[in-house]
Design a protein around this motif. Structure first.
Motif, mmCIF file in Angstrom:
data_model
loop_
_atom_site.group_PDB
_atom_site.id
_atom_site.type_symbol
_atom_site.label_atom_id
_atom_site.label_comp_id
_atom_site.label_asym_id
_atom_site.label_seq_id
_atom_site.Cartn_x
_atom_site.Cartn_y
_atom_site.Cartn_z
ATOM 1 N N ASP A 191 0.820 -1.209 0.000
ATOM 2 C CA ASP A 191 0.000 0.000 0.000
ATOM 3 C C ASP A 191 0.858 1.264 0.000
ATOM 4 N N GLY A 192 1.896 1.270 0.824
ATOM 5 C CA GLY A 192 2.691 2.487 0.993
ATOM 6 C C GLY A 192 3.559 2.836 -0.191
ATOM 7 N N LEU A 193 3.974 1.845 -0.966
ATOM 8 C CA LEU A 193 4.847 2.122 -2.109
ATOM 9 C C LEU A 193 4.095 2.603 -3.341
ATOM 10 N N LYS A 194 2.789 2.553 -3.298
ATOM 11 C CA LYS A 194 2.023 2.946 -4.481
ATOM 12 C C LYS A 194 2.342 4.372 -4.922
ATOM 13 N N VAL A 195 2.521 5.271 -3.973
ATOM 14 C CA VAL A 195 2.773 6.674 -4.323
ATOM 15 C C VAL A 195 4.189 6.882 -4.852
ATOM 16 N N TYR A 196 5.027 5.856 -4.762
ATOM 17 C CA TYR A 196 6.416 5.979 -5.206
ATOM 18 C C TYR A 196 6.700 5.219 -6.497
ATOM 19 N N GLU A 197 5.672 4.836 -7.214
ATOM 20 C CA GLU A 197 5.889 3.995 -8.384
ATOM 21 C C GLU A 197 6.733 4.672 -9.465
ATOM 22 N N ASP A 198 6.767 6.002 -9.485
ATOM 23 C CA ASP A 198 7.600 6.706 -10.460
ATOM 24 C C ASP A 198 8.956 7.107 -9.888
ATOM 25 N N ASP A 199 9.202 6.765 -8.642
ATOM 26 C CA ASP A 199 10.445 7.131 -7.974
ATOM 27 C C ASP A 199 11.581 6.232 -8.460
ATOM 28 N N VAL A 200 12.756 6.807 -8.658
ATOM 29 C CA VAL A 200 13.898 6.028 -9.179
ATOM 30 C C VAL A 200 15.061 5.967 -8.196
ATOM 31 N N GLN A 201 14.866 6.440 -6.969
ATOM 32 C CA GLN A 201 15.995 6.537 -6.039
ATOM 33 C C GLN A 201 16.527 5.173 -5.586
ATOM 34 N N PHE A 202 15.724 4.118 -5.709
ATOM 35 C CA PHE A 202 16.189 2.801 -5.287
ATOM 36 C C PHE A 202 17.034 2.114 -6.367
ATOM 37 N N ALA A 203 16.957 2.601 -7.582
ATOM 38 C CA ALA A 203 17.619 1.925 -8.710
ATOM 39 C C ALA A 203 19.106 1.654 -8.480
ATOM 40 N N PRO A 204 19.885 2.612 -7.939
ATOM 41 C CA PRO A 204 21.327 2.336 -7.779
ATOM 42 C C PRO A 204 21.634 1.218 -6.794
ATOM 43 N N PHE A 205 20.665 0.877 -5.954
ATOM 44 C CA PHE A 205 20.922 -0.101 -4.893
ATOM 45 C C PHE A 205 20.216 -1.439 -5.145
ATOM 46 N N ASP A 206 19.431 -1.508 -6.201
ATOM 47 C CA ASP A 206 18.605 -2.688 -6.461
ATOM 48 C C ASP A 206 19.415 -3.735 -7.216
ATOM 49 N N MET A 207 19.676 -4.865 -6.587
ATOM 50 C CA MET A 207 20.432 -5.943 -7.216
ATOM 51 C C MET A 207 19.520 -6.937 -7.929
ATOM 52 N N SER A 208 18.236 -6.641 -7.976
ATOM 53 C CA SER A 208 17.298 -7.566 -8.600
ATOM 54 C C SER A 208 17.052 -7.208 -10.053
ATOM 55 N N SER A 209 16.368 -8.090 -10.748
ATOM 56 C CA SER A 209 15.988 -7.862 -12.139
ATOM 57 C C SER A 209 14.972 -6.739 -12.273
ATOM 58 N N LEU A 210 14.426 -6.259 -11.176
ATOM 59 C CA LEU A 210 13.461 -5.156 -11.227
ATOM 60 C C LEU A 210 14.142 -3.816 -11.459
ATOM 61 N N ALA A 211 15.426 -3.719 -11.201
ATOM 62 C CA ALA A 211 16.219 -2.525 -11.506
ATOM 63 C C ALA A 211 15.607 -1.251 -10.927
ATOM 64 N N GLY A 212 15.075 -1.349 -9.712
ATOM 65 C CA GLY A 212 14.540 -0.166 -9.047
ATOM 66 C C GLY A 212 13.106 0.161 -9.366
ATOM 67 N N ASN A 213 12.430 -0.675 -10.139
ATOM 68 C CA ASN A 213 11.038 -0.432 -10.507
ATOM 69 C C ASN A 213 10.139 -0.707 -9.304
ATOM 70 N N ILE A 214 9.576 0.343 -8.740
ATOM 71 C CA ILE A 214 8.789 0.199 -7.516
ATOM 72 C C ILE A 214 7.501 -0.566 -7.769
ATOM 73 N N ALA A 215 6.894 -0.388 -8.929
ATOM 74 C CA ALA A 215 5.694 -1.154 -9.256
ATOM 75 C C ALA A 215 6.009 -2.653 -9.248
ATOM 76 N N GLY A 216 7.186 -3.006 -9.755
ATOM 77 C CA GLY A 216 7.602 -4.401 -9.738
ATOM 78 C C GLY A 216 7.810 -4.921 -8.327
ATOM 79 N N TRP A 217 8.326 -4.083 -7.448
ATOM 80 C CA TRP A 217 8.504 -4.494 -6.054
ATOM 81 C C TRP A 217 7.160 -4.686 -5.359
ATOM 82 N N ARG A 218 6.196 -3.844 -5.675
ATOM 83 C CA ARG A 218 4.851 -4.042 -5.114
ATOM 84 C C ARG A 218 4.294 -5.386 -5.591
ATOM 85 N N GLN A 219 4.505 -5.703 -6.844
ATOM 86 C CA GLN A 219 4.020 -6.963 -7.400
ATOM 87 C C GLN A 219 4.697 -8.162 -6.735
ATOM 88 N N PHE A 220 6.003 -8.061 -6.534
ATOM 89 C CA PHE A 220 6.721 -9.137 -5.863
ATOM 90 C C PHE A 220 6.215 -9.315 -4.431
#
Length: 525
Positions: A191-220
């Motif tokens: 629920d809380g990440l929904k407002v951050y779906e366009d945010d890219v600040q996690f991308a440099p730290f994301d070691m997953s195939s999602l590459a910082g995509n917050i919508a993908g993290w919500r799905q996971f």
């Protein structure tokens, strides 16, 4: 999530108020008290905590750590693999002489490189002063739940809800309490990440195939929520249905089109354990099911046996047999190209389809049709591994798992416990359908033996062969098989009072024969 956000925001205000008289000029030139430079630094400080978390849900290096965290536990207990090496004179985990020196690694990895890092993220965001930093807390919590449900599924009670308070950090939660906290953390993140779906600040730290995509993290996170809902479906049907239907109806969606893959930067540990060391080989159940089904995935999962007398067959080893020397079975089928590269899979699209198939059997809203989900799961697994012939495979109404024949010792031969087939039996009972679903789910989740062992304990499927040699001293029933791992020795030595309380949560002795909370031992329906 709202409480976390308000707490962080309140802390931010308090920090600014306390410092305003000491740094009046700076605060007046920067009304928020946060420069772009300090915000960037805060993000880096937070982001640096994610690396250890990514690399310790499954520990990836050194390979011997993974061998003890996963390979000589879940991987062998699931029927996926067997060690040809008679460690400690064949008195080890495989013959139910649970080795404390091995079995503490899932715990130490979690409490050394996951839980403290998640707490560090929370504290850094709280002190950093940017309310939008809450997104990092929510992302860390997703990884934390991904790791800690696995730890709970090994030991049972764990230290979770009270970990962040120094005064109570040693206290355990009963497994039902931990699971309810998992659901809360996942729901807040989704629920809380929904407002951050366009945010890219996690991308440099994301070691997953999602590459910082917050919508993908919500799905996971939502897919993990469905996994855990199915996990508790026998012990708490109401909780399971509520959480499962939340997952099935969530606008976050489910991970049905892609896999959750971590780019570790290290070779898969099994390439070392199987290839360099020769310490793991195909399990007997894998041979029985894949050869019986003439399943094309066998060529990706395993290499043909190197023993010339086996004439290129895919031969497995039954776990818990009398092995005198590594050379006896060492040239049986090793692990194949499925472990090539520097990635490790946390969850597959195929698994999500199978979760939906079981949810449909249980009558959960928005689950769809069991047969369609089952066939989508098998198809997704074939596609993942580049295997052709899916139409013929799904239409196969005759193939069944083969009986196991030991290449060296017929005392280890055993018949497979059912004639479960491939083509979905729409006219079957729910129990018969579930056996089909879990058997194919088990195939598709390879090589994650921890999750496969958990599903076997929950459902009884697929049919895992009992050990021949049982060195447990009567604490583990040969036919019921190993159900958990006892609490770790270091915890008993340093946190004994809380461990004793946790033993009380088990409802049985602290042995490998005691069932976990969700492992009811009852029928599935």
């Amino acid at each position: 999530m709202k409480n976390i956000y308000n707490y962080i925001l309140a802390s931010f205000v308090a920090i600014n108020f306390a410092s305003c008289t000491d740094d009046f000029e700076k605060i007046n030139t920067d009304p928020n008290g946060i420069t772009e430079e300090s915000l960037t630094q805060m993000n880096n400080n937070v982001g640096n905590e994610f690396g250890p978390m990514f690399l310790n849900v499954f520990n990836v290096t050194p390979a011997w750590n993974y061998q003890l965290q996963q390979n000589l536990m879940g991987d062998v207990y699931s029927g996926y693999m067997t060690a040809p090496t008679p460690f400690a004179g064949n008195v080890n985990n495989q013959t139910y002489a649970l080795v404390d020196g091995w079995n503490g690694f899932p715990w130490s990895n979690a409490y050394g490189s996951v839980m403290p890092q998640a707490l560090n993220v929370f504290n850094a965001v709280k002190l950093g002063g940017d309310p939008d930093g809450v997104k990092f807390v929510l992302l860390a919590n997703i990884i934390k739940v991904t790791a800690m449900h696995r730890v709970s599924d090994i030991y049972g009670p764990i230290r979770y809800t009270k970990f962040n308070d120094f005064a109570t950090t040693g206290e355990y939660d009963a497994q039902d309490v931990a699971y309810k906290a998992f659901f809360q953390d996942l729901t807040e993140a989704i629920d809380g990440l929904k407002v951050y779906e366009d945010d890219v600040q996690f991308a440099p730290f994301d070691m997953s195939s999602l590459a910082g995509n917050i919508a993908g993290w919500r799905q996971f996170a939502n897919s993990i929520r469905l996994r855990l809902a199915i996990r508790v479906s026998k012990i708490d049907p109401a909780l399971a249905k509520t959480q499962g239907e939340l997952a099935l109806s969530s606008d976050a969606g489910l991970m049905t089109e892609s896999n959750m893959v971590i780019n570790t930067g290290f070779p898969h540990p099994i390439t070392v354990i199987s290839g360099s060391w020769g310490d793991i080989r195909m399990g007997a159940e894998m041979e029985s099911i894949l050869t019986g089904y003439d399943d094309g995935r066998i060529e990706t999962y395993f290499n043909p046996s190197a023993d010339a007398s086996l004439e290129g067959d895919y031969k497995g080893i039954r776990m818990g047999i009398d092995i005198a020397a590594k050379g006896e079975y060492g040239d049986h089928a090793s692990i194949g190209s499925v472990i090539d590269g520097e990635t490790l899979t946390w969850m597959t699209a195929a698994e999500v389809h199978f979760l939906k198939a079981e949810a449909a059997l249980r009558g959960w809203a928005s689950a769809g049709d069991a047969k369609s989900n089952y066939e989508a799961g098998v198809s997704a697994s074939f596609a993942q591994h580049g295997v052709s012939g899916i139409a013929d495979y799904l239409a196969d109404t005759t193939s069944t798992p083969a009986d196991f024949v030991d290449a060296l010792n017929d005392a280890n031969d055993i018949a497979y416990g059912s004639d479960v087939k491939i083509a979905f039996n729409d006219a079957g009972t729910n129990e018969e359908k579930l056996e089909q679903i879990i058997t194919q789910k088990w195939i598709a989740m390879f090589p994650d033996g921890q999750e496969a062992w958990t599903e076997f304990r929950r459902t009884g499927y697929p049919r895992i062969f009992p050990v021949v040699v049982n060195n447990s001293g009567g604490t583990i029933d040969t036919n019921i098989q190993v159900r958990r791992i006892n609490f770790v020795e270091n915890e008993r030595n340093t946190n004994s009072a809380n461990v004793e309380e946790a033993v009380g949560f088990l409802g049985g002795p602290d042995t490998g024969g005691t069932r976990l909370w969700w492992d009811t031992g009852a029928g599935n329906f």
